[in-house]
Write a protein that holds these residues in place. Structure first.
Motif, mmCIF file in Angstrom:
data_model
loop_
_atom_site.group_PDB
_atom_site.id
_atom_site.type_symbol
_atom_site.label_atom_id
_atom_site.label_comp_id
_atom_site.label_asym_id
_atom_site.label_seq_id
_atom_site.Cartn_x
_atom_site.Cartn_y
_atom_site.Cartn_z
ATOM 1 N N GLN A 287 0.786 -1.064 -0.009
ATOM 2 C CA GLN A 287 0.042 0.107 -0.096
ATOM 3 C C GLN A 287 0.939 1.377 -0.096
ATOM 4 O O GLN A 287 1.336 1.776 0.895
ATOM 5 C CB GLN A 287 -0.851 0.031 1.162
ATOM 6 C CG GLN A 287 -1.775 -1.283 1.314
ATOM 7 C CD GLN A 287 -2.618 -1.074 2.656
ATOM 8 O OE1 GLN A 287 -3.544 -0.311 2.997
ATOM 9 N NE2 GLN A 287 -2.420 -2.064 3.696
ATOM 10 N N LEU A 288 1.052 1.889 -1.148
ATOM 11 C CA LEU A 288 2.035 2.783 -1.404
ATOM 12 C C LEU A 288 1.401 4.106 -1.870
ATOM 13 O O LEU A 288 0.873 4.055 -3.141
ATOM 14 C CB LEU A 288 3.246 2.483 -2.186
ATOM 15 C CG LEU A 288 3.886 1.050 -1.743
ATOM 16 C CD1 LEU A 288 5.026 0.810 -3.002
ATOM 17 C CD2 LEU A 288 4.497 0.986 -0.558
ATOM 18 N N HIS A 289 1.506 5.241 -1.132
ATOM 19 C CA HIS A 289 1.231 6.558 -1.605
ATOM 20 C C HIS A 289 2.361 7.374 -1.756
ATOM 21 O O HIS A 289 3.313 7.082 -0.987
ATOM 22 C CB HIS A 289 -0.004 7.259 -0.680
ATOM 23 C CG HIS A 289 -1.221 6.524 -0.646
ATOM 24 N ND1 HIS A 289 -2.320 6.942 -0.024
ATOM 25 C CD2 HIS A 289 -1.555 5.150 -1.145
ATOM 26 C CE1 HIS A 289 -3.385 6.328 -0.120
ATOM 27 N NE2 HIS A 289 -2.865 5.052 -0.765
ATOM 28 N N GLY A 290 2.344 8.551 -2.604
ATOM 29 C CA GLY A 290 3.466 9.044 -3.028
ATOM 30 C C GLY A 290 3.038 10.606 -3.186
ATOM 31 O O GLY A 290 2.000 10.785 -3.563
ATOM 32 N N VAL A 291 3.945 11.288 -2.640
ATOM 33 C CA VAL A 291 3.916 12.883 -2.882
ATOM 34 C C VAL A 291 5.192 13.459 -3.320
ATOM 35 O O VAL A 291 5.961 12.947 -2.896
ATOM 36 C CB VAL A 291 3.174 13.864 -1.838
ATOM 37 C CG1 VAL A 291 1.607 13.445 -1.368
ATOM 38 C CG2 VAL A 291 4.195 13.754 -0.805
ATOM 39 N N ASP A 292 4.989 14.659 -4.112
ATOM 40 C CA ASP A 292 6.309 15.182 -4.513
ATOM 41 C C ASP A 292 5.902 16.774 -5.171
ATOM 42 O O ASP A 292 5.042 16.790 -5.469
ATOM 43 C CB ASP A 292 7.041 14.422 -5.686
ATOM 44 C CG ASP A 292 8.442 14.802 -5.821
ATOM 45 O OD1 ASP A 292 9.439 14.199 -5.201
ATOM 46 O OD2 ASP A 292 8.823 16.127 -6.390
ATOM 47 N N GLY A 293 6.660 17.623 -4.904
ATOM 48 C CA GLY A 293 6.636 19.006 -5.190
ATOM 49 C C GLY A 293 6.898 19.239 -6.726
ATOM 50 O O GLY A 293 6.809 20.156 -7.179
ATOM 51 N N SER A 294 7.405 18.273 -7.603
ATOM 52 C CA SER A 294 7.649 18.368 -8.933
ATOM 53 C C SER A 294 6.837 17.645 -9.820
ATOM 54 O O SER A 294 6.685 16.331 -9.698
ATOM 55 C CB SER A 294 9.226 17.862 -9.207
ATOM 56 O OG SER A 294 9.434 17.684 -10.456
ATOM 57 N N PRO A 295 5.865 18.247 -10.602
ATOM 58 C CA PRO A 295 5.159 17.397 -11.537
ATOM 59 C C PRO A 295 6.017 16.416 -12.444
ATOM 60 O O PRO A 295 5.478 15.439 -12.750
ATOM 61 C CB PRO A 295 4.352 18.655 -12.440
ATOM 62 C CG PRO A 295 4.525 19.680 -11.772
ATOM 63 C CD PRO A 295 5.896 19.843 -10.964
ATOM 64 N N GLU A 296 7.121 16.858 -12.789
ATOM 65 C CA GLU A 296 7.919 15.937 -13.851
ATOM 66 C C GLU A 296 8.444 14.866 -13.062
ATOM 67 O O GLU A 296 8.368 13.544 -13.511
ATOM 68 C CB GLU A 296 9.095 16.765 -14.384
ATOM 69 C CG GLU A 296 8.465 17.943 -15.365
ATOM 70 C CD GLU A 296 8.502 19.333 -14.328
ATOM 71 O OE1 GLU A 296 8.552 19.117 -13.272
ATOM 72 O OE2 GLU A 296 8.603 20.158 -15.200
ATOM 73 N N MET A 297 8.722 14.844 -11.955
ATOM 74 C CA MET A 297 9.061 13.886 -10.950
ATOM 75 C C MET A 297 7.724 12.808 -10.925
ATOM 76 O O MET A 297 7.876 11.596 -10.834
ATOM 77 C CB MET A 297 9.626 14.117 -9.645
ATOM 78 C CG MET A 297 11.090 14.500 -9.591
ATOM 79 S SD MET A 297 12.206 13.399 -10.048
ATOM 80 C CE MET A 297 13.750 14.153 -9.686
ATOM 81 N N LEU A 298 6.621 13.556 -10.438
ATOM 82 C CA LEU A 298 5.488 12.574 -10.522
ATOM 83 C C LEU A 298 4.932 11.736 -11.655
ATOM 84 O O LEU A 298 4.469 10.744 -11.568
ATOM 85 C CB LEU A 298 4.316 13.613 -9.907
ATOM 86 C CG LEU A 298 4.388 14.182 -8.567
ATOM 87 C CD1 LEU A 298 3.044 15.110 -8.254
ATOM 88 C CD2 LEU A 298 4.147 12.822 -7.262
ATOM 89 N N GLU A 299 5.299 12.436 -13.018
ATOM 90 C CA GLU A 299 5.177 11.729 -14.122
ATOM 91 C C GLU A 299 5.984 10.556 -13.874
ATOM 92 O O GLU A 299 5.679 9.524 -14.564
ATOM 93 C CB GLU A 299 5.565 12.606 -15.418
ATOM 94 C CG GLU A 299 4.393 13.463 -15.853
ATOM 95 C CD GLU A 299 5.052 14.335 -16.806
ATOM 96 O OE1 GLU A 299 5.847 13.815 -17.705
ATOM 97 O OE2 GLU A 299 4.679 15.532 -17.119
ATOM 98 N N GLN A 300 7.446 10.416 -13.675
ATOM 99 C CA GLN A 300 8.136 9.247 -13.575
ATOM 100 C C GLN A 300 7.678 8.215 -12.699
ATOM 101 O O GLN A 300 7.446 7.144 -12.698
ATOM 102 C CB GLN A 300 9.505 9.672 -13.268
ATOM 103 C CG GLN A 300 10.076 10.803 -14.017
ATOM 104 C CD GLN A 300 10.477 10.140 -15.554
ATOM 105 O OE1 GLN A 300 10.953 9.004 -15.694
ATOM 106 N NE2 GLN A 300 10.378 10.989 -16.456
ATOM 107 N N ALA A 301 7.202 8.862 -11.309
ATOM 108 C CA ALA A 301 6.734 7.936 -10.393
ATOM 109 C C ALA A 301 5.513 7.189 -10.903
ATOM 110 O O ALA A 301 5.296 6.290 -10.616
ATOM 111 C CB ALA A 301 6.468 8.739 -9.291
#
Ligand code: SAM
Length: 205
Positions: free
Chosen positions: A92-106
């Motif tokens: 059960q994994l949730h993620g947050v990041d402040g970079s939209p480009e990093m989130l695209e990779q995630a």
């Protein structure tokens, strides 16, 4: 960064080292955005060990089985921590990041059930209550200002009753330094250290 191909160690050290003195958060997130497509191959060149160290720490701190735990991976980047978590039975994994480009990779790694854009310190975390929060940062000299700002944010969240700290563990052998000036006195192998924070998200009163 995106237009450049991932290179050899000295090229990667020069590129990443040039970013280490960025302390303004917006500029830092812009840097991460440009870096996102090359991030995994560049950190591999630096022998980046933080995801494995973070999951070692999480596994030791966790009382129950991994599949029962909801993990919020804060500043998740491309998802390297999620890959390590999944390999150890965390589902059960949730993620947050402040970079939209990093989130695209995630998103592309396909391991998170939920991903959100969130700038820690400026916005509340969007995760469900009761999960474990995992985040890490480097402790080399040029990252100390960022680390202090991060810790001030974490302290505020704890004082407000939102999170409870379980672990703040400094570890050696985080990744290769980008310059000899970044290596801690006494460290012989050219690695820098880092710190892993684990928090329990608290239920609202
Ligand atoms: C060094 S990378 C680490 C990524 C991942 N945890 C890993 O180990 O590969 C740092 C990440 O933190 C994110 N970040 C930095 N400051 C942040 C902030 N204040 N809020 C949210 N994300 C942030 C960056 O966009 C970047 O993806």
């Amino acid at each position: 960064m995106a237009q450049e191909k991932g290179g050899n160690l000295s090229e990667v050290q020069a590129r990443i080292g040039a970013s280490h003195n960025i302390n303004d958060l917006d500029r830092k997130l812009q840097f991460y955005g440009r870096w996102a497509p090359d991030y995994d191959q560049d950190v591999a060149a630096l022998q980046y060990r933080a995801p494995r160290l973070a999951v070692d720490c999480l596994t030791q701190a966790l009382p129950g089985p991994p599949h029962d735990a909801l993990i919020l991976d804060v500043a998740c980047g491309t998802g390297l921590v999620a890959a390590e978590l999944q390999a150890r039975g965390f589902l059960q994994l949730h993620g947050v990041d402040g970079s939209p480009e990093m989130l695209e990779q995630a998103q592309a790694c396909g391991l998170y059930q939920h991903l959100s854009l969130c700038i820690l310190g400026q916005e509340p975390l969007p995760s469900p209550e009761g999960g474990l929060v995992c985040l890490t940062t480097r402790t080399n000299p040029s990252n100390l200002q960022y680390k202090e700002a991060l810790e001030a944010t974490l302290d505020k969240l704890e004082q407000a009753g939102a999170w409870k700290r379980l672990v703040a563990q400094t570890v050696d052998h985080w990744e290769l330094a980008t310059s000899p000036l970044e290596v801690a006195p006494g460290a012989k192998d050219g690695f820098i250290s880092g710190i892993i924070y684990l928090y329990q998200k608290q239920r609202s009163p």
